[in-house]
Design a protein around this motif. Structure first.
Motif, PDB file in Angstrom:
ATOM      1  N   CYS A  37      10.317  21.337   9.467  1.00 55.97           N
ATOM      2  CA  CYS A  37       9.996  20.070  10.078  1.00 55.97           C
ATOM      3  C   CYS A  37       9.979  20.057  11.561  1.00 55.97           C
ATOM      4  CB  CYS A  37      10.342  19.015   9.317  1.00 55.97           C
ATOM      5  SG  CYS A  37      10.115  18.812   7.556  1.00 55.97           S
ATOM      6  N   THR A  38       9.541  20.987  12.261  1.00 60.85           N
ATOM      7  CA  THR A  38       9.942  21.161  13.496  1.00 60.85           C
ATOM      8  C   THR A  38       9.166  20.319  14.645  1.00 60.85           C
ATOM      9  OG1 THR A  38      10.534  22.906  15.008  1.00 60.85           O
ATOM     10  CG2 THR A  38       8.308  23.275  14.058  1.00 60.85           C
ATOM     11  N   GLY A  39       8.064  20.016  14.421  1.00 58.91           N
ATOM     12  CA  GLY A  39       7.216  19.157  15.411  1.00 58.91           C
ATOM     13  C   GLY A  39       6.970  19.669  16.615  1.00 58.91           C
ATOM     14  N   PHE A  59      12.422  14.547   0.670  1.00 59.89           N
ATOM     15  CA  PHE A  59      12.531  15.603   1.552  1.00 59.89           C
ATOM     16  C   PHE A  59      13.970  16.460   1.058  1.00 59.89           C
ATOM     17  CE2 PHE A  59       8.997  17.335   3.974  1.00 59.89           C
ATOM     18  CZ  PHE A  59       8.251  16.108   4.061  1.00 59.89           C
ATOM     19  N   CYS A  91      11.126  21.234  19.334  1.00 51.84           N
ATOM     20  CA  CYS A  91      12.294  20.760  20.369  1.00 51.84           C
ATOM     21  C   CYS A  91      13.717  21.418  19.735  1.00 51.84           C
ATOM     22  CB  CYS A  91      12.413  19.268  20.315  1.00 51.84           C
ATOM     23  SG  CYS A  91      12.409  18.354  18.883  1.00 51.84           S
ATOM     24  N   ALA A 129       4.529  12.477   9.898  1.00 51.79           N
ATOM     25  CA  ALA A 129       5.929  12.824  10.448  1.00 51.79           C
ATOM     26  C   ALA A 129       6.999  12.078  10.144  1.00 51.79           C
ATOM     27  CB  ALA A 129       5.778  12.932  12.064  1.00 51.79           C
ATOM     28  N   ASN A 148      14.940  17.781  10.615  1.00 53.32           N
ATOM     29  CA  ASN A 148      14.556  16.230  10.906  1.00 53.32           C
ATOM     30  C   ASN A 148      13.321  15.781  10.138  1.00 53.32           C
ATOM     31  OD1 ASN A 148      14.456  13.773  11.667  1.00 53.32           O
ATOM     32  ND2 ASN A 148      13.674  14.365  13.936  1.00 53.32           N
ATOM     33  N   ALA A 176       4.196  26.220   6.755  1.00 53.28           N
ATOM     34  CA  ALA A 176       4.364  26.213   5.466  1.00 53.28           C
ATOM     35  C   ALA A 176       4.715  24.813   5.245  1.00 53.28           C
ATOM     36  CB  ALA A 176       5.898  27.106   5.213  1.00 53.28           C
ATOM     37  N   ASP A 177       4.608  24.653   3.711  1.00 55.85           N
ATOM     38  CA  ASP A 177       4.848  23.226   3.185  1.00 55.85           C
ATOM     39  C   ASP A 177       6.244  23.301   2.584  1.00 55.85           C
ATOM     40  OD1 ASP A 177       4.974  20.725   1.580  1.00 55.85           O
ATOM     41  OD2 ASP A 177       2.850  20.859   1.409  1.00 55.85           O
ATOM     42  N   VAL A 178       7.164  22.796   2.992  1.00 58.90           N
ATOM     43  CA  VAL A 178       8.650  22.735   2.429  1.00 58.90           C
ATOM     44  C   VAL A 178       8.565  21.828   1.045  1.00 58.90           C
ATOM     45  CG1 VAL A 178       9.695  23.122   4.593  1.00 58.90           C
ATOM     46  CG2 VAL A 178       9.627  20.619   3.746  1.00 58.90           C
ATOM     47  N   GLN A 182      14.006   7.764  13.715  1.00 58.01           N
ATOM     48  CA  GLN A 182      12.650   7.912  13.794  1.00 58.01           C
ATOM     49  C   GLN A 182      12.126   6.475  14.049  1.00 58.01           C
ATOM     50  OE1 GLN A 182      11.619  10.010  10.341  1.00 58.01           O
ATOM     51  NE2 GLN A 182      12.561  11.979  10.951  1.00 58.01           N
ATOM     52  N   ASP A 214       6.530  24.223  10.316  1.00 56.98           N
ATOM     53  CA  ASP A 214       6.041  22.730   9.900  1.00 56.98           C
ATOM     54  C   ASP A 214       4.582  22.837   9.273  1.00 56.98           C
ATOM     55  OD1 ASP A 214       6.434  20.153  11.782  1.00 56.98           O
ATOM     56  OD2 ASP A 214       4.519  20.203  11.000  1.00 56.98           O
ATOM     57  N   VAL A 215       4.190  22.001   8.676  1.00 58.95           N
ATOM     58  CA  VAL A 215       2.762  21.987   7.937  1.00 58.95           C
ATOM     59  C   VAL A 215       1.670  21.581   8.720  1.00 58.95           C
ATOM     60  CG1 VAL A 215       2.839  19.552   7.233  1.00 58.95           C
ATOM     61  CG2 VAL A 215       2.142  21.352   5.726  1.00 58.95           C
TER      62      VAL A 215
HETATM   63  C1  LIG Z   1      10.315  13.485  12.037  1.00 57.67           C
HETATM   64  S1  LIG Z   1       9.325  14.968  12.149  1.00 57.67           S
HETATM   65  C2  LIG Z   1      10.396  15.788  13.227  1.00 57.67           C
HETATM   66  C3  LIG Z   1       9.891  16.730  14.529  1.00 57.67           C
HETATM   67  C4  LIG Z   1      10.871  17.270  15.183  1.00 57.67           C
HETATM   68  N1  LIG Z   1      11.810  18.174  14.342  1.00 57.67           N
HETATM   69  C5  LIG Z   1      11.976  16.439  16.099  1.00 57.67           C
HETATM   70  O1  LIG Z   1      12.750  16.288  15.492  1.00 57.67           O
HETATM   71  O2  LIG Z   1      11.326  15.714  16.808  1.00 57.67           O
HETATM   72  C6  LIG Z   1       8.841  15.670  10.790  1.00 57.67           C
HETATM   73  C7  LIG Z   1       7.866  16.744  10.986  1.00 57.67           C
HETATM   74  O3  LIG Z   1       7.891  17.376   9.652  1.00 57.67           O
HETATM   75  C8  LIG Z   1       6.336  17.688   9.573  1.00 57.67           C
HETATM   76  N2  LIG Z   1       5.963  17.700   8.011  1.00 57.67           N
HETATM   77  C9  LIG Z   1       5.656  16.923   7.244  1.00 57.67           C
HETATM   78  N3  LIG Z   1       5.623  17.268   6.006  1.00 57.67           N
HETATM   79  C10 LIG Z   1       5.935  18.336   5.987  1.00 57.67           C
HETATM   80  C11 LIG Z   1       5.887  19.383   5.018  1.00 57.67           C
HETATM   81  N4  LIG Z   1       5.709  19.077   3.579  1.00 57.67           N
HETATM   82  N5  LIG Z   1       6.524  20.517   5.305  1.00 57.67           N
HETATM   83  C12 LIG Z   1       6.727  20.951   6.301  1.00 57.67           C
HETATM   84  N6  LIG Z   1       6.555  20.177   7.527  1.00 57.67           N
HETATM   85  C13 LIG Z   1       6.263  18.877   7.360  1.00 57.67           C
HETATM   86  C14 LIG Z   1       5.586  16.761  10.451  1.00 57.67           C
HETATM   87  O4  LIG Z   1       4.464  17.483  10.762  1.00 57.67           O
HETATM   88  C15 LIG Z   1       6.280  16.479  11.536  1.00 57.67           C
HETATM   89  O5  LIG Z   1       6.205  17.441  12.392  1.00 57.67           O
END
Ligand SMILES: C[S@@+](CC[C@H](N)C(=O)[O-])C[C@H]1O[C@@H](n2cnc3c(N)ncnc32)[C@H](O)[C@@H]1O
Lengths: 391, 417
Positions: free
Chosen positions: A130-132, A271, A135, A253, A228, A192-194, B283, A159-160
């Motif tokens: 979930c790297t967004g 998650f 960062c 997110a 995160n 990928a979708d975690v 968040q 990330d998805v």
């Molecule tokens: C809270 S954000 C965190 C972003 C970054 N890591 C940060 O700390 O600023 C969560 C991220 O998870 C991604 N996400 C949401 N559902 C997901 C999934 N099922 N699999 C992978 N990533 C996912 C979102 O697109 C979003 O970028």
């Protein structure tokens, strides 16, 4: 939100006509003054980059426009286009969550705790789910290589969302242009979708993590897992997040997707089971998961304990490096809680890596470790949603 | 035949241009005389002997400490040599003139030269005395100039802004690179033309500390404020602090870790506070909060920084500033102790941060420095950072040197007893 006192608005007005509008999102004069200064600096930089177009008049109009946008709740980071994450300036765009300083504090603390360890492997693998904006991989790389250069760091961000992955790639490219960036190790991003069950078929173009590893010829084992993930429950979304977060940042997110029968609290926790199982599958030795508050931290810590693969679990607050105001440092539910501020993340570790973290090494043999990993697989698929996943 | 040696030396002496020592014009009686107080001369000779030993030691192998010491002494040794040369010449000329056997023509030549040689001796004496004055330990460093309004309300804040622009202009004219480390007008913004609440100007030039240290103190202004409707003259003030700048590599890295150094600050004694968005954090909130505050607990020194959106950057700036302030505080404390010790001996003027040092009188277009006693009349040029400001700053440096020499003599006198 309580109304701002008229006297405060008046005081703001006498300082600068543009200030009262910023009091809305900022709530206090000091913060509003800072934001106005940064907006002004931004306008000046823009004006300097494209000179001789209207001069001050255009500058004033631009500033007024930006202040108006900010007053409507638009995050300053989307207006300025960047946010600082530790020492790094990360690009931000609508559609991708703005990196938070609390996250940076946890990451920095983790890197600082392990980077001087003697026993690190020559190749250290870090997985950020979930790297967004990307960062976390970027800060990990930066903080690690600012202390040593004898280790090959392999970091993968997952990330998805395509919008996120594009921005992450862009951020990496931008960092590499900076003189101070160490051209070492490797950082990559992958879609990928975690949450998807690894045995499920591809769903609407989404791959489960394990399949994505295979398809992209990625490593299957990782030393450190960081995440995160979205962790806000639907009710907290309405009650606890600020207007600016709700109105302008992507819900994907923040709030885990709905699935059939789950209650509010469980939905916020969606998650963590899948992430912990991934941690076990990739044989992660250190796991750092961000959480919303102490209650969620304790729930996640208990989940981790139930897996019976970790030798240590602790909870970090917003500033994990600070000694708490209340000594001795507290424990709850058998987990020690470090630092100052709100509870912010859960750290788990297993095996000999305890020494990387400067913790006492557990007396567990390699065989026993392999055995407990295997044993823990009993309740394997239960945490993944095999159906009804919609976002 | 008999006069050849001195004629030769005289030519050499003439060829050597008088040493230019800016700002070191001594008015006190002790130092204007050609003769050096015996105590100081004795000290210089002891040092020269020590220097000789050090040089021999260094010939037999390198030793960092000895080399450093020898380097420090070489200034004194050189000055002593010049002084010896000049005083010998004076002695020779004088005896030549008083020698009844001297050829009249030669005597006339000698008396012609005596004037020039005496000037040489005078200069050499001054050089020798000043070389003995210990160099201020921060003199070689770049510096920070902090300006804050004092008593006098918004007029004081306007004047503080005027002083800032004066120093900035001075730096520009003289090629000193200066940057604003911190700038806050009463609006909390950086726009000019609005009264100043605090500014820190970093002058990133080697030896800027030595150059600007005389500016520290309270600067007073007398004028009719723009805000004054009845045309009355007001008196207000702004305070100027000068700190050593310890940014980047101005000081050897090791000095930051050496508990005996002025630059050392024990991290355990510093409380760090970061401003955070209130509420749940994580968040849930996306407000930028980057302000940092450091408190050095033993001295209760507080530094806060919120200029940058980056918290680490604010932290770094705050640390640098904290180190500077503490180093300066320690130095001031030590200087005060020294002054207290000497006061019994001689009335050395104290120059603390609370003392009124200079007055800018707009009605009379004059600037007076209360320490050096210098008065200049081109106030506009001073405020524009021109030559007139340089002149008045120079008078202060001379004054400081004079005080140091007095103190040195007093100290030597004490030691003798
Ligand atoms: C809270 S954000 C965190 C972003 C970054 N890591 C940060 O700390 O600023 C969560 C991220 O998870 C991604 N996400 C949401 N559902 C997901 C999934 N099922 N699999 C992978 N990533 C996912 C979102 O697109 C979003 O970028």
């Amino acid at each position: 939100m309580p109304r701002l006192p008229t006297s405060l608005l008046r005081e703001a007005y006498t300082i600068d006509r543009l200030l009262p509008a910023l009091l809305g999102p900022c709530r206090d004069l000091r913060a509003a003054r800072n934001e106005l200064r940064w907006l002004r600096e931004h306008v000046n930089t823009i004006a300097a980059a494209r000179p001789a177009r209207g001069g001050t008049l255009a500058k004033d109009a631009l500033l007024r426009d930006l202040v108006r946008q900010r007053a409507s709740g638009k995050p300053l980071q989307y207006i300025l286009g960047t946010e600082y994450f530790g020492e790094l300036e990360i690009m931000c765009r609508p559609g991708v969550l703005i990196p938070r300083q609390d996250t940076a504090a946890s990451i920095s603390h983790l890197v600082c705790s392990i980077r001087n360890a003697q026993s690190l492997p020559s190749e250290l693998r870090v997985l950020d789910l979930c790297t967004g904006t990307g960062c976390i991989p970027l800060l990990f790389h930066h903080e690690f290589y600012s202390a040593r250069d004898d280790i090959d760091l392999r970091i993968l961000g997952v990330d998805v969302s395509d919008t996120s992955l594009n921005l992450a790639a862009h951020n990496l490219k931008r960092m590499r242009k900076d003189k101070s960036w160490a051209e070492k190790g490797a950082i990559g991003f992958m879609k990928a979708d975690v949450l998807l069950n690894p045995f499920a078929d591809q769903k609407g173009g989404r791959l489960p993590l394990k399949r994505a590893f295979e398809t992209n010829k990625q490593l299957q084992s990782w030393d450190i897992l960081i995440s995160n993930p979205p962790y806000i429950s639907p009710s907290a979304y309405w009650k606890t997040t600020t207007r600016s977060v709700r109105g302008f940042e992507p819900k994907l997110a923040l709030v885990p997707p709905p699935h059939s029968t789950t209650a509010d609290t469980e939905r916020g926790d969606t998650f963590y089971q899948p992430l912990l199982h991934i941690a076990r599958d990739v044989e992660a030795k250190i796991v750092l998961l961000e959480i919303a508050d102490l209650e969620q931290a304790l729930r996640v810590a208990r989940m981790a304990r139930e897996l019976r693969i970790f030798d240590g679990i602790e909870i970090w607050r917003d500033q994990p490096e600070q000694t708490p105001d209340t000594t001795p440092s507290s424990t709850q539910g058998g987990f020690s809680i470090l630092g100052q501020g709100n509870a912010r993340s859960v750290l788990c570790w297993r095996g000999a890596v305890a020494s990387w973290l400067g913790k006492p090494t557990p007396g567990i043999s390699l065989d026993d470790d392999a055995h407990r990993l295997l044993k823990s697989h009993g309740n394997f698929t239960s945490s993944f949603h095999t159906n009804g996943l919609s976002i | 035949m008999l006069a050849t040696p001195w004629v030769c030396r005289n030519c050499l002496l003439r060829a050597a241009k008088p040493a230019v020592r800016r700002g070191v014009r001594l008015q006190s009686t002790v130092a204007t005389s050609e003769s050096i107080p015996p105590a100081l001369l004795a000290r210089a000779r002891t040092i020269a002997a020590e220097h000789q030993q050090l040089t021999e030691k260094l010939a037999n192998g390198f030793d960092t400490r000895a080399a450093k010491k020898a380097g420090e002494y070489s200034r004194i040794v050189l000055a002593l040599r010049e002084w010896h040369k000049a005083s010998e010449s004076v002695a020779e000329l004088t005896s030549l003139m008083h020698d009844p056997t001297t050829d009249p023509e030669l005597r006339e030549l000698a008396s012609d030269d005596l004037g020039a040689i005496r000037t040489q001796l005078l200069n050499a004496s001054q050089s020798l005395v000043t070389s003995l004055v210990p160099v201020h330990p921060f003199a070689h460093l770049p510096c920070l100039v902090e300006i804050r309004p004092g008593a006098g309300g918004s007029e004081a804040a306007i004047f503080a802004g005027d002083l800032l622009r004066m120093y900035q202009a001075f730096c520009n004219r003289n090629g000193f690179r200066s940057t604003l480390l911190k700038y806050e007008n009463v609006n909390g913004t950086q726009e000019g033309g609005i009264p100043l609440s605090e500014a820190i100007l970093e002058i990133d030039h080697e030896s800027a500390y030595g150059f600007f240290r005389g500016e520290a103190g309270v600067h007073r202004v007398q004028r009719v404020p723009v805000t004054e409707t009845k045309g009355r003259t007001h008196t207000s003030a702004a305070s100027v602090h000068v700190l050593p700048s310890l940014q980047a590599n101005s000081v050897a890295e090791s000095d930051y870790d050496d508990p005996d150094s002025d630059y050392y600050v024990d991290p355990k004694e510093v409380r760090l506070e970061v401003m955070r968005a209130s509420g749940a954090g994580g968040q849930h909130v996306n407000k930028t909060e980057s302000a940092v505050r450091l408190t050095h607990m033993p001295t209760n020194t507080v530094v806060s920084m919120q200029d940058s959106r980056s918290q680490p950057k604010n932290k770094e700036k705050a640390w640098a500033l904290l180190r500077s302030r503490i180093a300066q505080l320690r130095r001031e404390k030590r200087e005060e102790e020294m002054v207290a010790m000497r006061r019994s001996v001689v009335g050395v003027a104290k120059m603390g941060r609370g003392d009124k040092v200079r007055t800018y009188n707009y009605n009379q277009q004059r600037v007076t420095d209360h320490r050096s006693g210098a008065t200049v009349h081109d106030l506009d040029d001073v405020m524009e950072g021109g030559q007139t400001l340089n002149k008045i700053m120079e008078s202060v440096r001379s004054w400081l040197m004079e005080k140091d020499v007095e103190a040195l003599i007093a100290e030597e006198g004490e030691a003798k007893r």
